[in-house]
Structures are given as C-alpha cells and as structure tokens.
Design a protein around this motif. Structure first.
Motif, PDB file in Angstrom:
ATOM      1  N   SER A 150       0.826  -1.218   0.000  1.00  0.00           N
ATOM      2  CA  SER A 150       0.000   0.000   0.000  1.00  0.00           C
ATOM      3  C   SER A 150       0.854   1.259   0.000  1.00  0.00           C
ATOM      4  O   SER A 150       0.479   2.266   0.565  1.00  0.00           O
ATOM      5  CB  SER A 150      -0.914   0.008   1.231  1.00  0.00           C
ATOM      6  OG  SER A 150      -0.142   0.006   2.427  1.00  0.00           O
ATOM      7  N   GLY A 151       2.014   1.190  -0.634  1.00  0.00           N
ATOM      8  CA  GLY A 151       2.881   2.355  -0.717  1.00  0.00           C
ATOM      9  C   GLY A 151       2.381   3.363  -1.741  1.00  0.00           C
ATOM     10  O   GLY A 151       1.170   3.463  -2.007  1.00  0.00           O
ATOM     11  N   ASN A 152       3.297   4.093  -2.351  1.00  0.00           N
ATOM     12  CA  ASN A 152       2.917   5.179  -3.246  1.00  0.00           C
ATOM     13  C   ASN A 152       2.064   4.690  -4.413  1.00  0.00           C
ATOM     14  O   ASN A 152       0.973   5.211  -4.672  1.00  0.00           O
ATOM     15  CB  ASN A 152       4.190   5.872  -3.757  1.00  0.00           C
ATOM     16  CG  ASN A 152       3.893   7.198  -4.428  1.00  0.00           C
ATOM     17  OD1 ASN A 152       3.049   7.948  -3.970  1.00  0.00           O
ATOM     18  ND2 ASN A 152       4.578   7.476  -5.520  1.00  0.00           N
ATOM     19  N   ILE A 153       2.535   3.650  -5.119  1.00  0.00           N
ATOM     20  CA  ILE A 153       1.792   3.142  -6.270  1.00  0.00           C
ATOM     21  C   ILE A 153       0.536   2.406  -5.807  1.00  0.00           C
ATOM     22  O   ILE A 153      -0.552   2.594  -6.353  1.00  0.00           O
ATOM     23  CB  ILE A 153       2.687   2.232  -7.127  1.00  0.00           C
ATOM     24  CG1 ILE A 153       3.833   3.052  -7.746  1.00  0.00           C
ATOM     25  CG2 ILE A 153       1.877   1.557  -8.228  1.00  0.00           C
ATOM     26  CD1 ILE A 153       4.884   2.228  -8.441  1.00  0.00           C
ATOM     27  N   GLY A 154       0.674   1.572  -4.787  1.00  0.00           N
ATOM     28  CA  GLY A 154      -0.473   0.819  -4.291  1.00  0.00           C
ATOM     29  C   GLY A 154      -1.609   1.708  -3.838  1.00  0.00           C
ATOM     30  O   GLY A 154      -2.787   1.408  -4.074  1.00  0.00           O
ATOM     31  N   SER A 155      -1.277   2.825  -3.185  1.00  0.00           N
ATOM     32  CA  SER A 155      -2.330   3.724  -2.710  1.00  0.00           C
ATOM     33  C   SER A 155      -3.064   4.385  -3.874  1.00  0.00           C
ATOM     34  O   SER A 155      -4.270   4.645  -3.790  1.00  0.00           O
ATOM     35  CB  SER A 155      -1.743   4.792  -1.778  1.00  0.00           C
ATOM     36  OG  SER A 155      -0.811   5.616  -2.457  1.00  0.00           O
ATOM     37  N   PHE A 174       3.573  -2.493   6.960  1.00  0.00           N
ATOM     38  CA  PHE A 174       3.713  -1.148   7.507  1.00  0.00           C
ATOM     39  C   PHE A 174       2.401  -0.366   7.517  1.00  0.00           C
ATOM     40  O   PHE A 174       2.376   0.791   7.935  1.00  0.00           O
ATOM     41  CB  PHE A 174       4.750  -0.353   6.713  1.00  0.00           C
ATOM     42  CG  PHE A 174       6.172  -0.693   7.067  1.00  0.00           C
ATOM     43  CD1 PHE A 174       6.601  -0.664   8.379  1.00  0.00           C
ATOM     44  CD2 PHE A 174       7.075  -1.049   6.080  1.00  0.00           C
ATOM     45  CE1 PHE A 174       7.909  -0.976   8.712  1.00  0.00           C
ATOM     46  CE2 PHE A 174       8.391  -1.359   6.402  1.00  0.00           C
ATOM     47  CZ  PHE A 174       8.804  -1.323   7.724  1.00  0.00           C
ATOM     48  N   LEU A 175       1.322  -0.958   7.056  1.00  0.00           N
ATOM     49  CA  LEU A 175       0.052  -0.235   6.975  1.00  0.00           C
ATOM     50  C   LEU A 175      -0.604  -0.180   8.352  1.00  0.00           C
ATOM     51  O   LEU A 175      -0.901  -1.203   8.960  1.00  0.00           O
ATOM     52  CB  LEU A 175      -0.879  -0.927   5.977  1.00  0.00           C
ATOM     53  CG  LEU A 175      -2.262  -0.295   5.787  1.00  0.00           C
ATOM     54  CD1 LEU A 175      -2.133   1.115   5.216  1.00  0.00           C
ATOM     55  CD2 LEU A 175      -3.125  -1.171   4.883  1.00  0.00           C
ATOM     56  N   SER A 176      -0.831   1.037   8.842  1.00  0.00           N
ATOM     57  CA  SER A 176      -1.513   1.213  10.127  1.00  0.00           C
ATOM     58  C   SER A 176      -3.018   1.302   9.898  1.00  0.00           C
ATOM     59  O   SER A 176      -3.491   1.575   8.788  1.00  0.00           O
ATOM     60  CB  SER A 176      -1.026   2.483  10.822  1.00  0.00           C
ATOM     61  OG  SER A 176      -1.405   3.636  10.082  1.00  0.00           O
ATOM     62  N   GLU A 177      -3.789   1.112  10.970  1.00  0.00           N
ATOM     63  CA  GLU A 177      -5.243   1.225  10.870  1.00  0.00           C
ATOM     64  C   GLU A 177      -5.655   2.636  10.460  1.00  0.00           C
ATOM     65  O   GLU A 177      -6.590   2.821   9.679  1.00  0.00           O
ATOM     66  CB  GLU A 177      -5.884   0.859  12.216  1.00  0.00           C
ATOM     67  CG  GLU A 177      -5.800  -0.623  12.578  1.00  0.00           C
ATOM     68  CD  GLU A 177      -6.707  -1.500  11.733  1.00  0.00           C
ATOM     69  OE1 GLU A 177      -7.470  -0.951  10.907  1.00  0.00           O
ATOM     70  OE2 GLU A 177      -6.651  -2.723  11.894  1.00  0.00           O
ATOM     71  N   GLU A 178      -4.926   3.640  10.993  1.00  0.00           N
ATOM     72  CA  GLU A 178      -5.257   5.034  10.674  1.00  0.00           C
ATOM     73  C   GLU A 178      -5.048   5.314   9.187  1.00  0.00           C
ATOM     74  O   GLU A 178      -5.889   5.938   8.532  1.00  0.00           O
ATOM     75  CB  GLU A 178      -4.418   5.981  11.521  1.00  0.00           C
ATOM     76  CG  GLU A 178      -4.732   5.967  13.001  1.00  0.00           C
ATOM     77  CD  GLU A 178      -4.157   4.762  13.735  1.00  0.00           C
ATOM     78  OE1 GLU A 178      -4.538   4.548  14.886  1.00  0.00           O
ATOM     79  OE2 GLU A 178      -3.333   4.034  13.136  1.00  0.00           O
ATOM     80  N   ARG A 179      -3.924   4.847   8.650  1.00  0.00           N
ATOM     81  CA  ARG A 179      -3.642   5.063   7.234  1.00  0.00           C
ATOM     82  C   ARG A 179      -4.633   4.292   6.364  1.00  0.00           C
ATOM     83  O   ARG A 179      -5.087   4.794   5.329  1.00  0.00           O
ATOM     84  CB  ARG A 179      -2.207   4.640   6.919  1.00  0.00           C
ATOM     85  CG  ARG A 179      -1.820   4.736   5.445  1.00  0.00           C
ATOM     86  CD  ARG A 179      -2.048   6.110   4.871  1.00  0.00           C
ATOM     87  NE  ARG A 179      -1.683   6.179   3.471  1.00  0.00           N
ATOM     88  CZ  ARG A 179      -2.085   7.119   2.622  1.00  0.00           C
ATOM     89  NH1 ARG A 179      -2.879   8.095   3.055  1.00  0.00           N
ATOM     90  NH2 ARG A 179      -1.712   7.098   1.362  1.00  0.00           N
ATOM     91  N   ALA A 180      -4.994   3.093   6.782  1.00  0.00           N
ATOM     92  CA  ALA A 180      -5.969   2.306   6.024  1.00  0.00           C
ATOM     93  C   ALA A 180      -7.306   3.041   5.942  1.00  0.00           C
ATOM     94  O   ALA A 180      -7.953   3.075   4.884  1.00  0.00           O
ATOM     95  CB  ALA A 180      -6.146   0.935   6.668  1.00  0.00           C
ATOM     96  N   MET A 183      -7.113   5.834   3.464  1.00  0.00           N
ATOM     97  CA  MET A 183      -7.130   5.320   2.092  1.00  0.00           C
ATOM     98  C   MET A 183      -8.495   4.780   1.704  1.00  0.00           C
ATOM     99  O   MET A 183      -8.798   4.626   0.516  1.00  0.00           O
ATOM    100  CB  MET A 183      -6.084   4.212   1.930  1.00  0.00           C
ATOM    101  CG  MET A 183      -4.655   4.672   1.975  1.00  0.00           C
ATOM    102  SD  MET A 183      -3.507   3.259   1.994  1.00  0.00           S
ATOM    103  CE  MET A 183      -3.912   2.449   0.448  1.00  0.00           C
ATOM    104  N   GLY A 184      -9.326   4.468   2.702  1.00  0.00           N
ATOM    105  CA  GLY A 184     -10.631   3.888   2.422  1.00  0.00           C
ATOM    106  C   GLY A 184     -10.595   2.394   2.180  1.00  0.00           C
ATOM    107  O   GLY A 184     -11.495   1.833   1.543  1.00  0.00           O
ATOM    108  N   VAL A 185      -9.538   1.720   2.695  1.00  0.00           N
ATOM    109  CA  VAL A 185      -9.386   0.287   2.498  1.00  0.00           C
ATOM    110  C   VAL A 185      -9.493  -0.434   3.838  1.00  0.00           C
ATOM    111  O   VAL A 185      -9.407   0.180   4.901  1.00  0.00           O
ATOM    112  CB  VAL A 185      -8.040  -0.056   1.829  1.00  0.00           C
ATOM    113  CG1 VAL A 185      -7.869   0.746   0.552  1.00  0.00           C
ATOM    114  CG2 VAL A 185      -6.860   0.208   2.774  1.00  0.00           C
ATOM    115  N   THR A 186      -9.679  -1.748   3.777  1.00  0.00           N
ATOM    116  CA  THR A 186      -9.717  -2.576   4.975  1.00  0.00           C
ATOM    117  C   THR A 186      -8.387  -3.292   5.121  1.00  0.00           C
ATOM    118  O   THR A 186      -7.966  -4.020   4.208  1.00  0.00           O
ATOM    119  CB  THR A 186     -10.850  -3.608   4.902  1.00  0.00           C
ATOM    120  OG1 THR A 186     -12.101  -2.931   4.731  1.00  0.00           O
ATOM    121  CG2 THR A 186     -10.900  -4.451   6.166  1.00  0.00           C
ATOM    122  N   LYS A 187      -7.740  -3.088   6.248  1.00  0.00           N
ATOM    123  CA  LYS A 187      -6.439  -3.720   6.504  1.00  0.00           C
ATOM    124  C   LYS A 187      -6.663  -5.163   6.947  1.00  0.00           C
ATOM    125  O   LYS A 187      -7.428  -5.429   7.867  1.00  0.00           O
ATOM    126  CB  LYS A 187      -5.689  -2.933   7.583  1.00  0.00           C
ATOM    127  CG  LYS A 187      -4.389  -3.548   8.037  1.00  0.00           C
ATOM    128  CD  LYS A 187      -3.794  -2.712   9.153  1.00  0.00           C
ATOM    129  CE  LYS A 187      -2.580  -3.391   9.765  1.00  0.00           C
ATOM    130  NZ  LYS A 187      -2.925  -4.656  10.450  1.00  0.00           N
TER     131      LYS A 187
END
Length: 529
Positions: A150-155, A174-180, A183-187
C-alpha cells in the motif's frame, strides 16, 4: 565545466536542462547497449544519466576514474552495482516518484483487460470470427480487490479501484489502521486477503520476504475464479504454479507486466487463455518518461554545480561541510533503525527519536531520515533517506524528534523508539572517538556492543548456561563469534545477548537455539557497513 554522458534514451528537454545549467553533455542514447564502447569512454565524465539499458557494473565503475554521480531516470537501480559505486565514491540517485501514476494506471488497465478478455477478443475480431459468446467477462463493480503493498503506487491503485466502486482489502506490514482508514481500504493479513479477493494486484519490491510470495500454497488459499495482476516486480509470483492453476481453472485469468527473467522471451504463462502479458510497460508513457528524465537532469546538474544531493540511494543528503562530523552519526541512525525494523513485524504507528548532547546541534533532519530509512528498509529496500519520510507520512506513521542537552555519561547519543499497537521497542547508540557506531542500550538494558554486518540478538531470563549454549551452537554450525555482549536488568531478570558474527547464522543454528527453550527471542540481523 562538468561533463555528463547520457547513455540511454532521455528526452531532448532533459538534455537541454543540462546545457542550460552549464553542463557539457554528450547525448548518445544507444551507447549503453554497447558495454565495450561505454567502457572505453566512461573515464571522460563526471556524471552519467541512464535508464535501464546501461549496466553500471563494477568493471565500468573501476574505469570511470572521474565519475562522481550516476542518475537513474526511474526508481529501480537493479542495473547499478551499488556496493561498487559506494566503494568508488560514486553517488547513485534515482527519481522515485516520477512514474507512480503511470504504473498504477497500467495495473488498472491490465485488470480491465483480464476481466473482459480484451486482447483475445480483439485478436479474434481482427480475424473476422465474431465470437461474441466466447468472451464472457466479469464486472469490476462490487468485486473485492486484494492490494498487496500500500505504498505510493499501491495507494493510487486503491484510489482508482474505489472510484470504480470496488471493495479494497490491503495487506502491508507497515500499513496502520489510521492510514488504512484514510485510504478507504480494509487492513487484513495476507491469508485473509487471499481468501476474500476476486482480483489481486501486487505493489511490493522483490526482497527475501516477498520473492515467490504468491506460491502454489498461496494460490490454493484463493477463491476459485481469482484474477491476478502483477505490474510490480518479476519473481513475486511462482509462474510455474500460476500456470498450473490457470490450466486447472482455479485461477480465471492473469495479467503480467513483469517476469522472473527479463527480457522474457519464454514463460510458463505465455500462450495460455486469458493471460494478458506486456513487456514491462508500467512506466512507459510519454508523461512518465518526460517527468523522470527532467528530474534526473535537474538532480545531476544541481549536484555537479552546487554539491546538493537529492534522492540518493547510497549517500545521505548532507552538505560537504557537514559530512566529516555528521557521517558517522548518520550511519549510527541507520543502524538503530535497521535493528528495530528487522525485529518489528506489526504495522508501525510511531517512530520517536531523541538526540542527546552534541548530536542535538547537528543536522537532525538528515539523521531522522537515516533512522526512518533504516527502519523501513527491512521491508522495502527501495526506500532511501529522501523517500523514507514521505513514505512514512503516507502510511500514517507519526515521527517525532526531540533534542536535549547532555543528560548522561556520553557526550552524544541517539535513542530510537519504534511503536506498534502491541509494543514499543527502544534502542540507543553513540559514536566513539574511533568513529565507529556502538549500541549502548536495548530494552532499557545498558550494553556496549560494536556493530557488525552479521549479528545475532537473543532475549532470555537471566540464568546460567546462556553463554555456553550460544557459543556451542554457533561453533557446531561453523559460525565464528567476533564479539559477544551481554546485559541484564538485574540478577534473574530480563537479559539480552548481542553477538557480532563473521557470517550469517544458518536456519539450523537458529532453530537449535529456539529448541533449547532458553530464549524468548532469537533473531539474525544484517547491517550495511
């Protein structure tokens, strides 16, 4: 006047940027394909601007007696021998963000192509067959996209997929719940992603951890009818296993832009139905090629004229005046980050850095970048000192820096704390008068440990027999111990051991230590020296 060779295809605009900055530039866009001709000429140049065709080998670098900097128009530097470049004092720069949108768009295009069987339908129609009933596709709307990375390209891919009304689940260490949430995705964990997804797309670098991650076992966990897209790196997917799954019908389709061996003139995926393949076109748009070409020209010009270092892979972004004093502390910060990063498997929420004493008066921005890069390189070796803070911010990792006056026995030290939802891991270090970094505290336990390329870290309850077990196990597995450091909170309390080894311990040695039941943690660590 500095002299630069452009040995691959760069735009005329980029070449003009060199000229406008007073750089003597030779534009020979086919020279990179002729290694002997390039070897004969390279000694004339201060800078080298390349794409992927030019191979910057150890032999080429040895002949490049005047070369100061290599600029790669693009993110990947697989065609550059980084160790040899560092050894020869050559800075290697890349342009990490110039082609992100283009690569993400290609992944989305490949997903559409495999969902609707567009290439095969086009070929059939060109042949005058009009096989309308043969090419029954599926919609993307309401389908679940599994995003691995979920880095630059993945996001960007996630954003585009959400715009298509897809549901997106993401796996990234490295994906945190806050960042997820942002992004509008489910971690999710990887196994859950494999079982839930209708489409899977990969956006991770190739590392020891990710190579072959989509194996036969992983494919077996996927839903029947899964479609897999890989526009990231070749070798992430076991092509043989995928080919078998396609033949059996368990996998309904695949779209690949990258392959384990490139140029790919043969692959188990070739000539299979509903497999879309392209020749590594992820960054191949006129906009992306122009962007990265202009960036690399500006970066090389700025360095050769002003000494400014941007997007360097093998050198911190510091001035020539700072380097003699700051350099050893930059290396220390990288080591501290690497230690914490290699031991942390959960998503990181915070990185806290304390600069105590004289180091607090230095360029702490560069030190912070080095520490963050050290943490993140454990999962993504493409991260460098320039991109690390941006990537950390994108992933919702909070970074804090604190400077304070001398508070202990050391004139200067750096303390790094990495926090996850489960725990906080702290390590401190300093630089001795010999210029070598030392670890001075781990988990609140004081130590004095020299840093080596290969190390072994263990935790245990303080008890007799630890030293003997470690020494005997390493000896039985032909691993020599160069240095041995112990520490404990109190008699019978928490204890640690840090071994500086001549080689990386094999898995048998690590398993043998774990099987003794004496150790809570057994971790082999690597450090770039």
């Amino acid at each position: 006047m500095p002299k630069v060779l452009v040995s691959d295809k760069l735009s005329e605009t980029a070449v003009q940027i060199f000229r406008d900055n007073g750089i003597d530039v030779d534009f020979e866009p086919t020279l990179g394909k002729d290694k002997d001709a390039l070897l004969a000429k390279i000694g004339e140049y201060d800078g080298l601007a390349i794409r992927s065709a030019t191979k910057v080998t150890e032999k080429l670098l040895e002949a490049a007696t005047n070369l100061k900097v290599v600029g790669r128009a693009g993110i990947g530097v697989d065609n550059v021998d980084l160790k040899a470049a560092s050894k020869n004092g050559v800075i290697v720069m890349n342009t990490p963000f110039g082609n992100s949108i283009t690569t993400a768009e290609h992944a989305i295009a490949m997903m559409f192509a495999v969902a609707r069987q567009i290439p095969e339908a086009s070929q059939s129609t060109h042949a005058g067959k009009w096989e309308k009933s043969k090419f029954m596709g599926v919609e993307l709307t309401n389908k679940t996209l599994g995003l691995i990375g979920s880095g630059n390209i993945g996001s960007i891919v996630a954003s585009r997929a959400l715009g298509l009304k897809m549901k997106v689940v993401a796996y990234d260490p490295f994906l945190s719940e806050e960042r997820a949430q942002e992004m509008g995705v489910t971690k999710v964990e990887l196994d859950e992603l494999l079982g839930r997804s209708d489409f899977i797309t990969l956006h991770v670098p190739k590392t020891e951890a990710t190579a072959g991650m989509i194996s036969a076992e992983a494919i077996a966990k996927m839903k029947p009818g899964i479609r897999i897209v890989n526009c990231a790196r070749g070798g992430l997917v076991d092509e043989e296993a995928l080919a078998e799954a396609l033949k059996s019908g368990h996998v309904a389709g695949a779209a690949f832009d990258v392959f384990a061996v490139e140029p790919a003139t043969d692959s188990p995926l070739f000539n299979l139905p509903n497999v879309v393949v392209t020749p590594h076109l992820g960054a191949s748009t006129s906009e992306a090629q122009e962007n990265v070409a202009i960036q690399v020209a500006e970066q090389l010009s700025d360095y050769l004229n002003n000494g400014a270092v941007s997007n360097a892979i093998n050198m911190p972004s510091i001035t020539a005046e700072e380097a003699p004093i700051l350099g050893p502390f930059v290396k220390l910060a990288q080591h501290l980050g690497a230690f914490a990063g290699q031991l942390t498997d959960e998503p990181i929420t915070e990185i806290n850095i304390v600069y105590d004493g004289g180091v607090a008066e230095m360029n702490t921005k560069a030190l912070a970048s080095a520490a963050i890069a050290g943490v993140m390189q454990a999962q993504n070796p493409d991260v460098n000192m320039v991109s690390a803070p941006v990537i950390a911010q994108d992933r919702g990792i909070k970074v804090s820096n604190t400077t304070q006056a001398k508070s202990g026995v050391f004139d200067s030290y750096i303390k790094l704390t990495v926090k996850t939802a489960e725990r906080a891991r702290a390590i401190a270090g300093t630089v001795f008068s010999d210029g070598k970094p030392r670890f001075i505290q781990i988990k609140g336990i004081n130590i004095d440990a020299e840093v080596g390329a290969h190390m072994l870290y263990t935790t245990n309850n303080d008890a007799p027999g630890i030293i003997g077990t470690l020494g005997q196990t390493m000896g039985a597995n032909d691993v020599n111990i160069a240095n041995f450091t112990l520490g404990r909170t109190e008699v019978g309390g928490d204890a640690i051991a840090l071994l500086y080894l001549d080689d990386t311990p094999n898995q048998e040695a690590l398993d043998a230590l774990k099987e003794t039941g004496m150790f809570k943690t057994v971790s082999a660590l690597k450090f770039e020296m």
